[in-house]
Design a protein around this motif. Structure first.
Motif, PDB file in Angstrom:
ATOM      1  N   MET A   1      11.957  12.793  10.893  1.00 18.61           N
ATOM      2  CA  MET A   1      11.925  11.556  10.144  1.00 18.61           C
ATOM      3  C   MET A   1      11.315  10.429  10.987  1.00 18.61           C
ATOM      4  N   ASP A   2      11.623  10.401  12.268  1.00 13.14           N
ATOM      5  CA  ASP A   2      11.085   9.355  13.128  1.00 13.14           C
ATOM      6  C   ASP A   2       9.567   9.448  13.242  1.00 13.14           C
ATOM      7  N   LEU A   3       9.052  10.657  13.275  1.00 17.66           N
ATOM      8  CA  LEU A   3       7.613  10.855  13.379  1.00 17.66           C
ATOM      9  C   LEU A   3       6.897  10.352  12.124  1.00 17.66           C
ATOM     10  N   LEU A   4       7.515  10.530  10.961  1.00 14.72           N
ATOM     11  CA  LEU A   4       6.945  10.042   9.712  1.00 14.72           C
ATOM     12  C   LEU A   4       6.828   8.514   9.735  1.00 14.72           C
ATOM     13  N   TRP A   5       7.829   7.830  10.248  1.00 14.89           N
ATOM     14  CA  TRP A   5       7.807   6.369  10.338  1.00 14.89           C
ATOM     15  C   TRP A   5       6.712   5.888  11.297  1.00 14.89           C
ATOM     16  N   ILE A   6       6.516   6.619  12.364  1.00 14.69           N
ATOM     17  CA  ILE A   6       5.455   6.266  13.309  1.00 14.69           C
ATOM     18  C   ILE A   6       4.096   6.427  12.653  1.00 14.69           C
ATOM     19  N   TYR A   7       3.903   7.510  11.897  1.00  9.65           N
ATOM     20  CA  TYR A   7       2.640   7.713  11.189  1.00  9.65           C
ATOM     21  C   TYR A   7       2.412   6.621  10.148  1.00  9.65           C
ATOM     22  N   LEU A   8       3.438   6.280   9.410  1.00  4.89           N
ATOM     23  CA  LEU A   8       3.320   5.217   8.405  1.00  4.89           C
ATOM     24  C   LEU A   8       3.019   3.872   9.048  1.00  4.89           C
ATOM     25  N   LEU A   9       3.666   3.579  10.165  1.00  8.06           N
ATOM     26  CA  LEU A   9       3.395   2.341  10.885  1.00  8.06           C
ATOM     27  C   LEU A   9       1.956   2.310  11.384  1.00  8.06           C
ATOM     28  N   ASN A  10       1.503   3.436  11.891  1.00  9.02           N
ATOM     29  CA  ASN A  10       0.117   3.553  12.348  1.00  9.02           C
ATOM     30  C   ASN A  10      -0.849   3.328  11.186  1.00  9.02           C
ATOM     31  N   LEU A  11      -0.548   3.881  10.020  1.00  4.81           N
ATOM     32  CA  LEU A  11      -1.378   3.702   8.838  1.00  4.81           C
ATOM     33  C   LEU A  11      -1.419   2.231   8.424  1.00  4.81           C
ATOM     34  N   VAL A  12      -0.283   1.570   8.432  1.00 10.86           N
ATOM     35  CA  VAL A  12      -0.217   0.160   8.052  1.00 10.86           C
ATOM     36  C   VAL A  12      -1.017  -0.692   9.032  1.00 10.86           C
ATOM     37  N   VAL A  13      -0.878  -0.434  10.310  1.00 11.37           N
ATOM     38  CA  VAL A  13      -1.623  -1.196  11.315  1.00 11.37           C
ATOM     39  C   VAL A  13      -3.126  -0.960  11.153  1.00 11.37           C
ATOM     40  N   THR A  14      -3.514   0.262  10.911  1.00 11.62           N
ATOM     41  CA  THR A  14      -4.928   0.590  10.734  1.00 11.62           C
ATOM     42  C   THR A  14      -5.502  -0.108   9.502  1.00 11.62           C
ATOM     43  N   VAL A  15      -4.788  -0.089   8.406  1.00 12.45           N
ATOM     44  CA  VAL A  15      -5.244  -0.755   7.183  1.00 12.45           C
ATOM     45  C   VAL A  15      -5.321  -2.263   7.410  1.00 12.45           C
ATOM     46  N   ALA A  16      -4.344  -2.826   8.091  1.00 10.05           N
ATOM     47  CA  ALA A  16      -4.358  -4.264   8.368  1.00 10.05           C
ATOM     48  C   ALA A  16      -5.553  -4.627   9.240  1.00 10.05           C
ATOM     49  N   MET A  17      -5.848  -3.827  10.253  1.00  9.45           N
ATOM     50  CA  MET A  17      -7.003  -4.088  11.113  1.00  9.45           C
ATOM     51  C   MET A  17      -8.304  -3.996  10.315  1.00  9.45           C
ATOM     52  N   PHE A  18      -8.380  -3.026   9.412  1.00  9.37           N
ATOM     53  CA  PHE A  18      -9.557  -2.884   8.569  1.00  9.37           C
ATOM     54  C   PHE A  18      -9.726  -4.114   7.681  1.00  9.37           C
ATOM     55  N   MET A  19      -8.636  -4.616   7.116  1.00  4.49           N
ATOM     56  CA  MET A  19      -8.688  -5.809   6.265  1.00  4.49           C
ATOM     57  C   MET A  19      -9.176  -7.016   7.069  1.00  4.49           C
ATOM     58  N   VAL A  20      -8.708  -7.144   8.295  1.00  6.50           N
ATOM     59  CA  VAL A  20      -9.148  -8.251   9.148  1.00  6.50           C
ATOM     60  C   VAL A  20     -10.638  -8.131   9.436  1.00  6.50           C
ATOM     61  N   LEU A  21     -11.111  -6.942   9.729  1.00 10.70           N
ATOM     62  CA  LEU A  21     -12.539  -6.746   9.993  1.00 10.70           C
ATOM     63  C   LEU A  21     -13.387  -7.065   8.767  1.00 10.70           C
ATOM     64  N   VAL A  22     -12.927  -6.674   7.578  1.00 10.19           N
ATOM     65  CA  VAL A  22     -13.666  -6.971   6.353  1.00 10.19           C
ATOM     66  C   VAL A  22     -13.708  -8.475   6.126  1.00 10.19           C
ATOM     67  N   PHE A  23     -12.610  -9.164   6.363  1.00 12.27           N
ATOM     68  CA  PHE A  23     -12.563 -10.611   6.192  1.00 12.27           C
ATOM     69  C   PHE A  23     -13.514 -11.301   7.166  1.00 12.27           C
ATOM     70  N   ARG A  24     -13.507 -10.871   8.421  1.00  8.36           N
ATOM     71  CA  ARG A  24     -14.400 -11.467   9.415  1.00  8.36           C
ATOM     72  C   ARG A  24     -15.865 -11.207   9.059  1.00  8.36           C
ATOM     73  N   ALA A  25     -16.179 -10.019   8.557  1.00 16.67           N
ATOM     74  CA  ALA A  25     -17.553  -9.709   8.156  1.00 16.67           C
ATOM     75  C   ALA A  25     -17.975 -10.590   6.983  1.00 16.67           C
ATOM     76  N   TRP A  26     -17.063 -10.855   6.063  1.00 16.18           N
ATOM     77  CA  TRP A  26     -17.366 -11.718   4.928  1.00 16.18           C
ATOM     78  C   TRP A  26     -17.661 -13.143   5.400  1.00 16.18           C
ATOM     79  N   ILE A  27     -16.857 -13.640   6.339  1.00 11.18           N
ATOM     80  CA  ILE A  27     -17.087 -14.983   6.895  1.00 11.18           C
ATOM     81  C   ILE A  27     -18.438 -15.036   7.611  1.00 11.18           C
ATOM     82  N   GLU A  28     -18.760 -14.034   8.393  1.00  2.00           N
ATOM     83  CA  GLU A  28     -20.042 -13.994   9.099  1.00  2.00           C
ATOM     84  C   GLU A  28     -21.213 -13.953   8.126  1.00  2.00           C
ATOM     85  N   LEU A  29     -21.067 -13.230   7.029  1.00  3.34           N
ATOM     86  CA  LEU A  29     -22.123 -13.171   6.021  1.00  3.34           C
ATOM     87  C   LEU A  29     -22.346 -14.549   5.405  1.00  3.34           C
ATOM     88  N   LYS A  30     -21.272 -15.269   5.125  1.00  4.25           N
ATOM     89  CA  LYS A  30     -21.415 -16.627   4.583  1.00  4.25           C
ATOM     90  C   LYS A  30     -22.143 -17.529   5.566  1.00  4.25           C
TER      91      LYS A  30
END
Length: 84
Positions: A1-30
Motif C-alpha cells: 500500500m505504501d508503494l502505491l501512495w509513492i507512485y501516486l505522489l510521483n504521478l501528481v508531482v509529474t503532472v504538476a510539473m508538466f502543467m507549470v511547463l505548459v504555463f511557462r511556454a504559453w507565457i513565453e509565446l505571448k
C-alpha cells in the motif's frame, strides 16, 4: 500500500510539473508575439522614414505640405535633419 501512495505522489508531482511547463511556454509565446509585432512596427517605421526623407521636397511643394510632413514625421518617429 505504501508503494502505491509513492507512485501516486510521483504521478501528481509529474503532472504538476508538466502543467507549470505548459504555463511557462504559453507565457513565453505571448512575449514572443509581442516582440515580433514590435519588430514589425520598427521595420515599418524605418521604411516610412526613408520614404519621407526621400520625398520631402514633394511634401514641401504642396500647400500645407510642410505641416503634413511634420505630422507624418512625428507619427512615424522620423528624425528630421537639422538645417545647416
Amino acid at each position: 500500500m505504501d508503494l502505491l501512495w509513492i507512485y501516486l505522489l510521483n504521478l501528481v508531482v509529474t503532472v504538476a510539473m508538466f502543467m507549470v511547463l505548459v504555463f511557462r511556454a504559453w507565457i513565453e509565446l505571448k512575449h514572443f508575439k509581442i516582440m515580433w509585432k514590435e519588430m514589425e512596427w520598427r521595420r515599418t517605421y524605418e521604411a516610412v522614414g526613408r520614404v519621407l526623407k526621400a520625398e520631402k521636397d514633394l511634401f514641401t511643394n504642396v500647400e500645407g505640405g510642410e505641416e503634413l510632413y511634420n505630422l507624418l514625421c512625428e507619427i512615424f518617429k522620423v528624425q528630421k535633419e537639422e538645417k545647416a
